[in-house]
Scaffold this active site. Sequence first.
Site, PDB file in Angstrom:
ATOM      1  CD  GLU A  78      -3.114  -0.647   0.120  1.00 45.51           C
ATOM      2  OE1 GLU A  78      -3.172   0.514  -0.328  1.00 45.51           O
ATOM      3  OE2 GLU A  78      -3.870  -1.560  -0.274  1.00 45.51           O
ATOM      4  CD  GLU A 109       3.104 -21.004  11.672  1.00 45.47           C
ATOM      5  OE1 GLU A 109       3.078 -21.289  12.880  1.00 45.47           O
ATOM      6  OE2 GLU A 109       2.267 -20.262  11.119  1.00 45.47           O
TER       7      GLU A 109
END
Length: 293
Positions: A78, A109
């Site tokens: 963004e 992960e």
Amino acid sequence: MDTENKSDKYNKIDLWETKDILESILESQLNAVASIKKLIEELNIAVTKCLPLLESGGRIIFAGAGTSGRMAVQESSELYPTFSWPKNKSLFLIAGGQKSLIEAVENAEDNLSQGELDAKKIKPTKKDIFICLAASGRTPYTLGVLRTANLAGALTIGISSSSNSPLLNESKIKLFANTGAEVIAGSTRMKAGTAQKVILNMLTTTLMIRLNRTYDSYMVDLVATNEKLNKRAAYIVSGISNVNLETAHEALNFCHGKVKLACVYLKYQDLKKAEEILIENNGNLRLCLDSKK
């Protein structure tokens, strides 16, 4: 772990009335946001330490796994359209790579060495800022990124909802969002995830304001890539320069869609001079507009 605890407050929630469930979830979200109030001083320190690094050419690197990783990707992506922050100065590292944006990647992960490897690939330096997110504060992949960044001398910021966790203990700036037990035990996409997003909003937006990428509360460095954003750019120029929308559109077209340049151009009616003044004032539109002609 703080984020795995079950709260008696939500006992037998599956038997509650729907309205009561909704109200309880909302209350939990509001409490998560309220917990961030205690982090204002730490966030102030973070902004203060980040600014000179970014001004000297440093990068912001976001890292995480699962929900935290997706938060990292969203925040990174963004910054360019909203503030024209260079794409090569905002990176993300997510366990499992881009595939994990839309689906879970098995055991990704848990791979500490992959986190180390991914961080080494982008060649961290002392100018860089690593924002590492993990609700549990124990995610191996994210710890691998963090430890590599620390070894390189980068500024590391840890965001976690688990106190006394490795992520917070090993980060140079520790942001502990004390969100407590989730409505659904262990579902950290909820309170912990909300807190992470709010903290990222606060941190990156304040940095962009301090880096002269806003004027008043206008996003004057936006990248207009569609009709909605073109209209927004025109409204911004119109509001700042006190001209009608037609004049604002004309100025934007002449200035290649750059809002700040259009505003300075409208003041001086000279494109080359407007470009020079923006450079002289380090992109600070307020200084450009407040100075005498």
